[in-house]
Every structure is written in structure tokens, then in C-alpha cells.
Design a protein around this motif. Sequence first.
Motif, PDB file in Angstrom:
ATOM      1  N   GLN A   1      95.306  48.674  50.852  1.00  0.00           N
ATOM      2  CA  GLN A   1      95.254  47.271  51.259  1.00  0.00           C
ATOM      3  C   GLN A   1      96.308  46.435  50.552  1.00  0.00           C
ATOM      4  OE1 GLN A   1      91.354  45.599  50.796  1.00  0.00           O
ATOM      5  NE2 GLN A   1      90.418  47.037  52.215  1.00  0.00           N
ATOM      6  N   HIS A   2      96.583  46.766  49.297  1.00  0.00           N
ATOM      7  CA  HIS A   2      97.538  45.988  48.511  1.00  0.00           C
ATOM      8  C   HIS A   2      98.927  46.628  48.479  1.00  0.00           C
ATOM      9  CE1 HIS A   2      94.377  43.292  47.287  1.00  0.00           C
ATOM     10  NE2 HIS A   2      93.633  44.324  46.929  1.00  0.00           N
ATOM     11  N   ASN A   3      99.140  47.640  49.322  1.00  0.00           N
ATOM     12  CA  ASN A   3     100.437  48.328  49.430  1.00  0.00           C
ATOM     13  C   ASN A   3     100.949  48.826  48.081  1.00  0.00           C
ATOM     14  OD1 ASN A   3     100.737  48.050  52.245  1.00  0.00           O
ATOM     15  ND2 ASN A   3     101.350  45.922  51.959  1.00  0.00           N
ATOM     16  N   ARG A   4     100.065  49.413  47.315  1.00  0.00           N
ATOM     17  CA  ARG A   4     100.436  49.977  46.018  1.00  0.00           C
ATOM     18  C   ARG A   4     100.453  51.503  46.145  1.00  0.00           C
ATOM     19  NH1 ARG A   4      96.405  46.033  43.494  1.00  0.00           N
ATOM     20  NH2 ARG A   4      95.078  47.859  43.570  1.00  0.00           N
ATOM     21  N   PHE A   5     101.625  52.019  46.523  1.00  0.00           N
ATOM     22  CA  PHE A   5     101.757  53.458  46.748  1.00  0.00           C
ATOM     23  C   PHE A   5     101.489  54.264  45.481  1.00  0.00           C
ATOM     24  CE2 PHE A   5     104.185  52.210  50.562  1.00  0.00           C
ATOM     25  CZ  PHE A   5     103.570  53.031  51.483  1.00  0.00           C
TER      26      PHE A   5
ATOM     27  N   LEU B   1      80.950  59.013  53.161  1.00  0.00           N
ATOM     28  CA  LEU B   1      82.204  59.602  52.686  1.00  0.00           C
ATOM     29  C   LEU B   1      83.120  59.961  53.842  1.00  0.00           C
ATOM     30  CD1 LEU B   1      81.073  62.017  49.827  1.00  0.00           C
ATOM     31  CD2 LEU B   1      82.761  60.200  49.648  1.00  0.00           C
ATOM     32  N   ARG B   2      82.587  60.674  54.821  1.00  0.00           N
ATOM     33  CA  ARG B   2      83.408  61.084  55.967  1.00  0.00           C
ATOM     34  C   ARG B   2      83.884  59.867  56.749  1.00  0.00           C
ATOM     35  NH1 ARG B   2      79.388  65.608  57.276  1.00  0.00           N
ATOM     36  NH2 ARG B   2      78.447  63.868  58.311  1.00  0.00           N
ATOM     37  N   LEU B   3      82.996  58.914  56.958  1.00  0.00           N
ATOM     38  CA  LEU B   3      83.351  57.713  57.717  1.00  0.00           C
ATOM     39  C   LEU B   3      84.451  56.918  56.999  1.00  0.00           C
ATOM     40  CD1 LEU B   3      82.663  56.154  60.273  1.00  0.00           C
ATOM     41  CD2 LEU B   3      80.816  55.044  59.048  1.00  0.00           C
ATOM     42  N   LEU B   4      84.311  56.741  55.708  1.00  0.00           N
ATOM     43  CA  LEU B   4      85.303  56.010  54.936  1.00  0.00           C
ATOM     44  C   LEU B   4      86.643  56.748  54.909  1.00  0.00           C
ATOM     45  CD1 LEU B   4      85.668  53.443  53.261  1.00  0.00           C
ATOM     46  CD2 LEU B   4      84.828  54.692  51.271  1.00  0.00           C
ATOM     47  N   ALA B   5      86.600  58.064  54.762  1.00  0.00           N
ATOM     48  CA  ALA B   5      87.835  58.862  54.743  1.00  0.00           C
ATOM     49  C   ALA B   5      88.562  58.782  56.089  1.00  0.00           C
ATOM     50  CB  ALA B   5      87.518  60.312  54.400  1.00  0.00           C
ATOM     51  N   ILE B   6      87.822  58.822  57.187  1.00  0.00           N
ATOM     52  CA  ILE B   6      88.447  58.739  58.511  1.00  0.00           C
ATOM     53  C   ILE B   6      89.034  57.346  58.741  1.00  0.00           C
ATOM     54  CG2 ILE B   6      88.022  58.814  61.004  1.00  0.00           C
ATOM     55  CD1 ILE B   6      86.016  61.087  60.439  1.00  0.00           C
TER      56      ILE B   6
ATOM     57  N   LEU C   1      91.817  49.717  57.657  1.00  0.00           N
ATOM     58  CA  LEU C   1      91.466  49.279  56.310  1.00  0.00           C
ATOM     59  C   LEU C   1      90.401  48.194  56.308  1.00  0.00           C
ATOM     60  CD1 LEU C   1      95.032  49.275  54.720  1.00  0.00           C
ATOM     61  CD2 LEU C   1      93.348  51.121  54.821  1.00  0.00           C
ATOM     62  N   ALA C   2      90.401  47.341  57.309  1.00  0.00           N
ATOM     63  CA  ALA C   2      89.365  46.307  57.388  1.00  0.00           C
ATOM     64  C   ALA C   2      88.001  46.957  57.632  1.00  0.00           C
ATOM     65  CB  ALA C   2      89.691  45.312  58.496  1.00  0.00           C
ATOM     66  N   ASN C   3      87.963  47.957  58.510  1.00  0.00           N
ATOM     67  CA  ASN C   3      86.708  48.665  58.754  1.00  0.00           C
ATOM     68  C   ASN C   3      86.226  49.369  57.485  1.00  0.00           C
ATOM     69  OD1 ASN C   3      87.006  47.841  61.361  1.00  0.00           O
ATOM     70  ND2 ASN C   3      87.250  49.869  62.244  1.00  0.00           N
ATOM     71  N   ALA C   4      87.174  49.948  56.733  1.00  0.00           N
ATOM     72  CA  ALA C   4      86.811  50.623  55.488  1.00  0.00           C
ATOM     73  C   ALA C   4      86.253  49.626  54.474  1.00  0.00           C
ATOM     74  CB  ALA C   4      88.026  51.347  54.918  1.00  0.00           C
ATOM     75  N   LYS C   5      86.851  48.459  54.411  1.00  0.00           N
ATOM     76  CA  LYS C   5      86.373  47.433  53.477  1.00  0.00           C
ATOM     77  C   LYS C   5      84.969  46.971  53.855  1.00  0.00           C
ATOM     78  CE  LYS C   5      87.574  42.897  51.645  1.00  0.00           C
ATOM     79  NZ  LYS C   5      88.561  41.807  51.659  1.00  0.00           N
ATOM     80  N   LEU C   6      84.758  46.742  55.142  1.00  0.00           N
ATOM     81  CA  LEU C   6      83.432  46.311  55.594  1.00  0.00           C
ATOM     82  C   LEU C   6      82.390  47.415  55.406  1.00  0.00           C
ATOM     83  CD1 LEU C   6      84.472  44.325  58.781  1.00  0.00           C
ATOM     84  CD2 LEU C   6      83.689  43.401  56.593  1.00  0.00           C
ATOM     85  N   LEU C   7      82.785  48.660  55.621  1.00  0.00           N
ATOM     86  CA  LEU C   7      81.868  49.777  55.381  1.00  0.00           C
ATOM     87  C   LEU C   7      81.483  49.819  53.913  1.00  0.00           C
ATOM     88  CD1 LEU C   7      80.376  52.329  56.332  1.00  0.00           C
ATOM     89  CD2 LEU C   7      82.468  53.608  55.823  1.00  0.00           C
TER      90      LEU C   7
END
Length: 181
Positions: A73-77, A29-34, A41-47
Motif C-alpha cells: 500500500q505504501h509502495n515500500r518494495f 490466510l488464503r483470501l488475504l494472500a489472493i 489492496l483495498a479488499n485486503a485492508k478491509l478483510l
Amino acid sequence: MQVDKYSASLSTLESEELESTALSADVYLRLLAIYLYENKLANAKLLWMRIPNNLKEQSKELVQLNQLNLALQHNRFADFFKHIRYDWSADIRPIIDDLLCKQREELFTLTASAYVSIYEQNLMEMAQMSAEELQLYTADWTRERDGDRPILLPKVKEAAPRLANDDQLLKLTEFVSFLEN
């Protein structure tokens, strides 16, 4: 906000992930949030792909963080601001609050540079904000009306001064000649 605000935590968590065989959902959780805060975003996706399925099924927060990642990732604010409204745990709440502030600032900066005018209702829907919250963020913007619909005219920010192409070419030439000698 500081650029390297979470870099020490990130290094520690990445080391912990490399060295440990079985991690708790809290570490992920902490790693993904950081990663989301630092726009990695690529690191988050791979995680997300590395997280064991049983942890994904047990932790609704992990799934919610992945929804934030997909929206970014898809720029959907609008999706991002909808998914960030969640009852986050105390461990990651400060990171999520910083992420929310950062993304709101980016949304308003992008809106100010991309639009000459925007309907207030459209911006409220995009930012998932109430009229009062939007009023605070856009206090320095000009307001007009199109019939009964309020329109916001963003305040144009001054562009940072750029070096002339000749100056950049001169620096590059000096650098290449330094490397050759």
C-alpha cells in the motif's frame, strides 16, 4: 502468469466468508494472500479489519501477510521483500511464490522505465536480493563502473503502440451516435 489464476478460489473463499459465521484462520490466510496477488489492496485492508482479533493473535502468518499488504500500500518494495522472507505454510506457499515473482517483475519493469542507471547495491537493497540473484534478473542490462561501484543500465523496453487521439475520438463519436440512435 495467468491473470485469472486464482479467480475461482477467490470466489469460493468470498462465498464461504459470506455464508459462514466462524471461519478458520486458513480461510482468511488464503483470501488475504489472493487479494495481495491480484493487487486488490483495498479488499485486503478491509478483510484485515474484519478478521476477528483472536485469530490475528493466534496466527503469525496473518500478521505477516498484513505486513506485506502495508508495504504494498505504501509502495515500500524493500519492506515487502524483507517481510516476504518467511516460512509460509504449505497452503499459501504457492500463492506467496507467485506474488514474489509478480512483484519482482514489477520492480524491475518500474526500475527499467524510471531510471537511466542505478547502482547495483541500491537495487540489491531495494529487492532484498543477493548479487547472484540480481545477476540472473538483470542479465540483459548493461553494466558499467563508477570507480569501484557497479552501475546497472536498464534495457529500455519498447512501448506498446497507442492509438492516436483522433482515432480514439472517432471511436468515441461512433459509440455515442450508436447509443443515441
